[in-house]
Design a protein around this motif. Structure first.
Motif, short mmCIF file in Angstrom:
data_model
loop_
_atom_site.label_atom_id
_atom_site.label_comp_id
_atom_site.label_asym_id
_atom_site.label_seq_id
_atom_site.Cartn_x
_atom_site.Cartn_y
_atom_site.Cartn_z
N GLU A 117 2.80 -108.23 38.86
CA GLU A 117 2.69 -108.47 37.42
C GLU A 117 3.94 -107.98 36.72
OE1 GLU A 117 -2.15 -108.08 36.71
OE2 GLU A 117 -0.79 -106.57 35.90
N ALA A 118 4.23 -108.54 35.56
CA ALA A 118 5.36 -108.08 34.75
C ALA A 118 4.97 -108.17 33.29
CB ALA A 118 6.61 -108.93 35.02
N ARG A 119 5.31 -107.15 32.55
CA ARG A 119 5.01 -107.15 31.11
C ARG A 119 6.23 -107.57 30.33
NH1 ARG A 119 3.23 -101.74 27.79
NH2 ARG A 119 2.89 -102.69 25.73
N MET A 120 6.02 -108.38 29.30
CA MET A 120 7.11 -108.86 28.46
C MET A 120 6.77 -108.59 27.01
SD MET A 120 8.62 -112.71 27.99
CE MET A 120 7.18 -113.26 27.07
N ILE A 121 7.73 -108.04 26.28
CA ILE A 121 7.57 -107.74 24.86
C ILE A 121 8.69 -108.41 24.08
CG2 ILE A 121 7.67 -105.90 23.12
CD1 ILE A 121 6.45 -104.02 25.18
N MET A 122 8.33 -109.05 22.96
CA MET A 122 9.33 -109.60 22.05
C MET A 122 9.10 -108.99 20.68
SD MET A 122 9.98 -113.63 22.87
CE MET A 122 11.09 -113.68 21.46
N LEU A 123 10.18 -108.48 20.09
CA LEU A 123 10.08 -107.79 18.81
C LEU A 123 11.44 -107.79 18.13
CD1 LEU A 123 8.20 -105.92 17.02
CD2 LEU A 123 9.17 -104.01 18.30
N ASP A 124 11.49 -108.17 16.86
CA ASP A 124 12.74 -108.15 16.09
C ASP A 124 13.87 -108.91 16.77
OD1 ASP A 124 11.51 -106.57 14.17
OD2 ASP A 124 12.06 -104.71 15.18
N GLY A 125 13.56 -110.05 17.37
CA GLY A 125 14.59 -110.86 18.00
C GLY A 125 15.10 -110.32 19.32
N VAL A 126 14.39 -109.35 19.88
CA VAL A 126 14.80 -108.74 21.15
C VAL A 126 13.67 -108.88 22.16
CG1 VAL A 126 15.53 -106.60 22.29
CG2 VAL A 126 16.23 -107.06 19.92
N MET A 127 14.03 -109.21 23.40
CA MET A 127 13.06 -109.31 24.48
C MET A 127 13.23 -108.13 25.43
SD MET A 127 12.62 -112.25 27.42
CE MET A 127 12.27 -113.52 26.22
N TYR A 128 12.10 -107.55 25.81
CA TYR A 128 12.09 -106.47 26.79
C TYR A 128 11.24 -106.92 27.98
CZ TYR A 128 13.40 -103.67 22.69
OH TYR A 128 14.02 -103.18 21.56
N MET A 129 11.76 -106.74 29.19
CA MET A 129 11.01 -107.12 30.38
C MET A 129 10.89 -105.93 31.32
SD MET A 129 12.16 -111.00 31.31
CE MET A 129 13.91 -110.65 31.21
N ASP A 130 9.67 -105.65 31.73
CA ASP A 130 9.41 -104.56 32.67
C ASP A 130 9.78 -105.04 34.07
OD1 ASP A 130 8.49 -102.52 34.20
OD2 ASP A 130 6.48 -102.47 33.35
N ALA A 136 13.23 -99.30 38.47
CA ALA A 136 13.44 -98.04 37.76
C ALA A 136 14.10 -97.00 38.66
CB ALA A 136 12.10 -97.52 37.24
N ALA A 137 13.72 -97.02 39.94
CA ALA A 137 14.30 -96.07 40.89
C ALA A 137 15.80 -96.29 41.06
CB ALA A 137 13.60 -96.19 42.24
N GLN A 138 16.27 -97.52 40.82
CA GLN A 138 17.69 -97.83 40.97
C GLN A 138 18.45 -97.65 39.66
OE1 GLN A 138 18.31 -101.69 42.88
NE2 GLN A 138 16.25 -101.60 43.71
N MET A 139 17.72 -97.42 38.56
CA MET A 139 18.35 -97.36 37.23
C MET A 139 18.00 -96.07 36.50
SD MET A 139 20.11 -100.20 36.90
CE MET A 139 20.37 -100.29 35.14
N ASP A 140 17.94 -94.96 37.23
CA ASP A 140 17.68 -93.65 36.62
C ASP A 140 16.40 -93.65 35.79
OD1 ASP A 140 20.05 -92.59 37.68
OD2 ASP A 140 21.22 -93.37 36.00
N GLY A 141 15.37 -94.29 36.32
CA GLY A 141 14.07 -94.31 35.65
C GLY A 141 13.93 -95.34 34.56
N LYS A 142 14.96 -96.14 34.33
CA LYS A 142 14.91 -97.16 33.27
C LYS A 142 14.37 -98.47 33.87
CE LYS A 142 18.70 -95.09 30.69
NZ LYS A 142 20.02 -95.30 30.04
N ARG A 143 13.16 -98.83 33.49
CA ARG A 143 12.52 -100.00 34.07
C ARG A 143 12.48 -101.21 33.14
NH1 ARG A 143 6.83 -98.43 35.91
NH2 ARG A 143 6.51 -100.67 36.07
N TRP A 144 12.84 -101.01 31.86
CA TRP A 144 12.78 -102.10 30.89
C TRP A 144 14.16 -102.69 30.65
CZ3 TRP A 144 8.34 -104.06 28.73
CH2 TRP A 144 7.18 -103.31 28.88
N MET A 145 14.31 -103.98 30.89
CA MET A 145 15.56 -104.67 30.58
C MET A 145 15.49 -105.22 29.16
SD MET A 145 17.53 -107.76 32.55
CE MET A 145 16.32 -109.04 32.18
N LYS A 146 16.50 -104.89 28.37
CA LYS A 146 16.56 -105.30 26.96
C LYS A 146 17.56 -106.43 26.80
CE LYS A 146 18.03 -103.53 22.45
NZ LYS A 146 18.53 -102.33 21.71
#
Length: 313
Positions: A117-130, A136-146
């Protein structure tokens, strides 16, 4: 970032653009694609009544500003392998927001070992994808792509690209009310008949729009193109094999769309989306992920480009 993660990101972006941005068509007998030529007086009255019903639905849907949504999108095999994506969550309009969970064969196509599964958020013209715990393990705990589409457009420095990307963002922000507005612009709008949807009595309507008619009725594109640019856009769309759009809607007794079926027929096949709506007016409390949990797509591209340049030297 692992290549599999990029593939998953691509699938998510494709799904997002289609689910909330396109008014399309279905294959099959395409009842809505047959023009109602030589209509009798009673047939014309039926079309007038259908217009009145959809105008009422448009007004109520616009005022509701949000709903819960459950969608299924099927992509043809000719489009990156195809597959199905299912989404469920909440969508809001005025302002445009979305918070959905995605799953399906198309999502897993990039990496069989990736998240189911993957969660997707759109807000203020910006998309965030989990992108998942593995990412996250490869990005210092950062799992959301903006992905800030306006920032991406500005970064190109090309006015034409900026215009196209901004137009694409406006399309992605479309909602059931805008889809109804586009359907109202169809000269072949007709009432199919009563049907039950999710156990609720509804009335079924459908209609067809050519590429030109879709552009004329899509208010999100107003002012974005000159006459020459619009003609070029139509020509480019037709080169892909796209002939026109159909939309189907089932309106419940409260004058809200309970279901919509949209799709788009291309050379690769037909992309089809079915959406079920409920709980109109439900508060869409969509929040962006914490800044410490996100990584910026554009910044990451700059860093990778810099590393590539360094390696080349």
């Amino acid at each position: 970032m692992a290549m599999a993660a990029w593939k998953r990101a691509g699938v998510c972006l494709t799904a997002a653009a289609v689910v909330v941005g396109l008014a399309g068509c279905q294959d099959g007998d395409g009842g809505g694609s047959k023009k109602a030529g030589g209509s009798s007086g009673s047939e014309a009255q039926t079309q007038n009544e259908a217009t009145e019903v959809l105008q009422a639905a448009f007004k109520k849907t616009s005022e509701a500003k949000s709903s819960k949504v459950r969608m299924t999108m099927t992509m043809p095999a000719g489009l990156d392998g195809g597959g199905t994506v299912e989404m469920s969550g909440v969508q809001g309009w005025d302002p445009a927001v979305m918070d959905v969970t995605m799953k399906g064969s198309a999502l897993a196509a990039g990496s069989p070992d990736g998240p189911q599964e993957a969660r997707m958020i759109m807000l203020d013209g910006v998309m965030y994808m989990d992108m998942g715990a593995e990412q996250a393990a490869q990005m210092d705990g950062k799992r959301w792509m903006k992905m800030d589409f306006k920032a991406l457009a500005d970064a190109t420095g090309d006015p034409e690209v900026q215009k196209q990307m901004t137009g694409g963002l406006e399309n992605m922000n479309q909602d059931p009310a805008q889809q109804l507005a586009m359907l109202l612009g169809s000269p072949s709008l007709k009432h199919v008949g009563p049907e039950k949807v999710d156990g609720v009595e509804t009335q079924h309507y459908k209609g067809t729009l050519t590429v030109e008619e879709m552009l004329d009725t899509n208010k999100a594109l107003d002012g974005l193109f000159t006459k020459a640019e619009r003609e070029q856009l139509v020509a480019n769309m037709k080169k892909t094999g796209l002939k026109g759009y159909d939309t189907e809607v089932w309106v419940n007794e409260d004058d809200y769309p309970a279901k919509m079926v949209v799709g788009m027929t291309m050379d690769q096949g037909t992309m089809k989306m079915t959406a079920h709506y409920s709980d109109y007016g439900a508060k869409a409390e969509v929040k962006a992920p914490a800044a410490g949990e996100t990584f910026d797509f554009m910044q990451l591209m700059k860093e990778l480009e810099s590393l590539g340049a360094g390696a080349a030297s």
